[in-house]
Design an enzyme around this catalytic site. Structure first.
Site, PDB file in Angstrom:
ATOM      1  N   ASN A 208       0.853  -1.193   0.000  1.00  0.00           N
ATOM      2  CA  ASN A 208       0.000   0.000   0.000  1.00  0.00           C
ATOM      3  C   ASN A 208       0.889   1.243   0.000  1.00  0.00           C
ATOM      4  O   ASN A 208       2.112   1.135   0.033  1.00  0.00           O
ATOM      5  CB  ASN A 208      -0.964  -0.030   1.197  1.00  0.00           C
ATOM      6  CG  ASN A 208      -0.218  -0.090   2.508  1.00  0.00           C
ATOM      7  OD1 ASN A 208       0.531   0.817   2.845  1.00  0.00           O
ATOM      8  ND2 ASN A 208      -0.397  -1.180   3.248  1.00  0.00           N
ATOM      9  N   ILE A 305      -3.653  -7.160  14.112  1.00  0.00           N
ATOM     10  CA  ILE A 305      -2.689  -7.013  15.213  1.00  0.00           C
ATOM     11  C   ILE A 305      -3.265  -6.116  16.296  1.00  0.00           C
ATOM     12  O   ILE A 305      -3.249  -6.448  17.492  1.00  0.00           O
ATOM     13  CB  ILE A 305      -1.356  -6.444  14.676  1.00  0.00           C
ATOM     14  CG1 ILE A 305      -0.847  -7.316  13.527  1.00  0.00           C
ATOM     15  CG2 ILE A 305      -0.325  -6.348  15.783  1.00  0.00           C
ATOM     16  CD1 ILE A 305       0.293  -6.721  12.735  1.00  0.00           C
ATOM     17  N   LYS A 337     -14.680   2.005  14.650  1.00  0.00           N
ATOM     18  CA  LYS A 337     -13.452   1.195  14.622  1.00  0.00           C
ATOM     19  C   LYS A 337     -12.835   1.100  16.016  1.00  0.00           C
ATOM     20  O   LYS A 337     -12.336   0.063  16.428  1.00  0.00           O
ATOM     21  CB  LYS A 337     -12.457   1.820  13.633  1.00  0.00           C
ATOM     22  CG  LYS A 337     -11.385   0.882  13.171  1.00  0.00           C
ATOM     23  CD  LYS A 337     -10.568   1.457  12.028  1.00  0.00           C
ATOM     24  CE  LYS A 337     -11.195   1.184  10.672  1.00  0.00           C
ATOM     25  NZ  LYS A 337     -10.386   1.681   9.553  1.00  0.00           N
TER      26      LYS A 337
HETATM   27  N1  CTP Z   1      -4.316  -2.932  11.932  1.00  0.00           N
HETATM   28  C1  CTP Z   1      -3.614  -3.981  12.452  1.00  0.00           C
HETATM   29  N2  CTP Z   1      -3.633  -5.194  11.830  1.00  0.00           N
HETATM   30  C2  CTP Z   1      -4.341  -5.371  10.694  1.00  0.00           C
HETATM   31  C3  CTP Z   1      -5.079  -4.289  10.141  1.00  0.00           C
HETATM   32  C4  CTP Z   1      -5.037  -3.068  10.782  1.00  0.00           C
HETATM   33  O1  CTP Z   1      -2.965  -3.818  13.491  1.00  0.00           O
HETATM   34  N3  CTP Z   1      -4.334  -6.558  10.107  1.00  0.00           N
HETATM   35  C5  CTP Z   1      -4.329  -1.647  12.670  1.00  0.00           C
HETATM   36  C6  CTP Z   1      -3.647  -0.484  11.953  1.00  0.00           C
HETATM   37  O2  CTP Z   1      -2.282  -0.399  12.333  1.00  0.00           O
HETATM   38  C7  CTP Z   1      -4.450   0.697  12.472  1.00  0.00           C
HETATM   39  C8  CTP Z   1      -5.828   0.127  12.691  1.00  0.00           C
HETATM   40  O3  CTP Z   1      -5.676  -1.274  12.801  1.00  0.00           O
HETATM   41  O4  CTP Z   1      -3.994   1.147  13.729  1.00  0.00           O
HETATM   42  C9  CTP Z   1      -6.825   0.413  11.642  1.00  0.00           C
HETATM   43  O5  CTP Z   1      -6.320   0.119  10.372  1.00  0.00           O
HETATM   44  P1  CTP Z   1      -7.234   0.323   9.094  1.00  0.00           P
HETATM   45  O6  CTP Z   1      -6.522  -0.181   7.902  1.00  0.00           O
HETATM   46  O7  CTP Z   1      -7.773   1.716   9.077  1.00  0.00           O
HETATM   47  O8  CTP Z   1      -8.469  -0.604   9.511  1.00  0.00           O
HETATM   48  P2  CTP Z   1      -8.954  -2.005   9.062  1.00  0.00           P
HETATM   49  O9  CTP Z   1      -8.926  -2.941  10.194  1.00  0.00           O
HETATM   50  O10 CTP Z   1      -8.230  -2.433   7.837  1.00  0.00           O
HETATM   51  O11 CTP Z   1     -10.471  -1.686   8.782  1.00  0.00           O
HETATM   52  P3  CTP Z   1     -11.229  -1.337   7.404  1.00  0.00           P
HETATM   53  O12 CTP Z   1     -10.535  -2.115   6.340  1.00  0.00           O
HETATM   54  O13 CTP Z   1     -12.609  -1.781   7.696  1.00  0.00           O
HETATM   55  O14 CTP Z   1     -11.127   0.146   7.242  1.00  0.00           O
END
Ligand code: CTP
Length: 397
Positions: A208, A305, A337
């Site tokens: 990304n 995580i 969230k």
């Molecule tokens: N995060 C994480 N592990 C993952 C995905 C996300 O620890 N597998 C953490 C990111 O570091 C951030 C938070 O979760 O602090 C939110 O990440 P984001 O990408 O905005 O959220 P998603 O869980 O991917 O939710 P969505 O795709 O529904 O927006």
């Protein structure tokens, strides 16, 4: 700077002991006083004369040395420093420490001390991975002992993996963080940062646009307030901060393992843009064009995580801060969230392309806590980081 700080350095028996000579030099350069203790095995690798010459002090070696006892008893010696550092920390020394043995000078000092202890482990990769060593490390962490390293890499024994002693400057950084002044002195904080790369085959991956700039700025700001920072980073565009423990990873699964290994911490800031999915069965050979059409990639879910750490019964950091990168309805999505992930705070931002935030130098965030939300003005990522670090310091005070 370590001016007038007193370090009791225990040098264990391992080939990495030669790096401890450089460590002494680096500590002295920064104004620290180094009192060296050399184990019997340590003296097989470095000579007492080199150690004492570099430290500018006598080297302590024996438990039953009447001259030493007359000058300074071992109990007094164990409490005469601001910090006890074990480098290299051998599997044997750690086992003795975990079990409370006191059968030589080093182990007796470690049992008698009321001073914080920092270990820089160094050993063969299989010895490090052995369940007995891992059990000891876990026990010692629970007892409040801090660790720096070990690092992964080529080892003197010809194998590859975790077990290499941290470099002298990394140990110095951990010591400085431990002894730092500032509102976060003595606090250990985990920061995840950067993107993750999820392999498709050995030459291709899914990634990304995260540059790692915001996570790096946060780690720098926390460290400037005196925190000991463990910085778990995916392959970022910006270089990692100096003076923090850097744990480089590629994939979400590796990041998850590194985060678990870093616990316990006082606070965790999860700024990484973790890939939600990985290719279910990444190929170990380069995928070739075939007449049968396009490759059929199927996906598997990566560990979340932030959510996992937020919901841990044991070892949950006292403060868990997540990020919410959204492209629409930022406040509602981010508020939901925070609840869904179970974290304490969410730093929400709008990353739709028009904002220029992803990969840019500024950020426009809303901090969401259990008490409501707080809009911050558009600031540089450095300013956002400083403000967040200050808030974290207030919350942990
Ligand atoms: N995060 C994480 N592990 C993952 C995905 C996300 O620890 N597998 C953490 C990111 O570091 C951030 C938070 O979760 O602090 C939110 O990440 P984001 O990408 O905005 O959220 P998603 O869980 O991917 O939710 P969505 O795709 O529904 O927006």
């Amino acid at each position: 700077m370590l001016a007038s700080r007193r370090i009791l350095l225990i040098i264990g028996g391992g080939i990495a002991a030669y790096k401890s000579l450089d460590l002494i030099r680096r500590l002295k350069e920064r104004g620290a006083t180094v009192t060296p203790v050399l184990t019997r095995a340590g003296s097989e690798f470095v000579r007492p004369l080199s150690v004492s010459a570099l430290a500018g002090q006598k080297v302590f070696q024996d438990l039953f040395d009447l001259t030493d006892e007359a000058e300074m008893g071992h109990i007094e010696l164990s409490r005469s420093a601001d910090l006890l550092v074990i480098a290299p920390g051998t599997a044997d020394l750690m086992a003795k420490m975990a079990q409370g043995h006191a059968d030589d000078l080093a182990s007796t000092l470690l049992l008698a001390t009321d001073t914080p202890v920092l270990v820089a482990p160094a050993m063969n990769v299989r010895m490090w991975d052995h369940p007995a060593t891992q059990r000891n490390v876990k026990m010692l962490k629970e007892d409040g002992v801090r660790f720096v390293g070990p690092n992964e890499g080529d080892m003197a024994c010809g194998e590859y993996g975790p077990g290499r002693m941290a470099e002298p400057l990394e140990i110095v950084a951990a010591i400085e963080a431990y002894l730092a002044d500032g509102p976060l002195a003595g606090r250990r904080i985990l920061v995840t940062s950067g993107p993750t790369h999820e392999p498709i085959d050995p030459v291709r991956y899914i990634a990304n646009r995260s540059s790692g700039a915001q996570g790096t700025a946060i780690a720098t700001a926390l460290s400037a307030l005196g925190a000991e920072v463990v910085f778990v980073t995916g392959p970022a565009d910006v270089p990692p901060p100096e003076g923090v423990l850097v744990v480089p990873v590629q994939t979400a699964q590796e990041m998850y393992e590194a985060v678990k290994a870093a616990l316990p911490v006082d606070a965790g800031v999860f700024a990484a843009a973790v890939a939600d999915w990985r290719v279910a069965s990444a190929s170990d050979r380069k995928l070739k064009k075939t007449k049968d059409g396009l490759p059929d990639l199927s996906f598997a879910e990566n560990p979340d995580i932030l959510a996992t750490v937020s919901k841990m019964k044991k070892n949950r950091p006292g403060l868990v801060v997540g990020f919410a990168a959204e492209t629409d309805d930022v406040l509602n999505h981010a508020t939901a969230k925070r609840k869904r992930k179970g974290c304490d705070w969410i730093v929400a931002n709008d990353v739709s392309p028009a904002t220029g935030i992803m990969g840019g130098s500024e950020n426009d965030v809303t901090l969401i806590t259990a008490d409501g939300s707080e809009d911050w003005p558009r600031l540089s990522k450095t300013q956002v980081a400083k403000r967040l670090a200050q808030k974290i310091a207030e919350a942990l005070a």
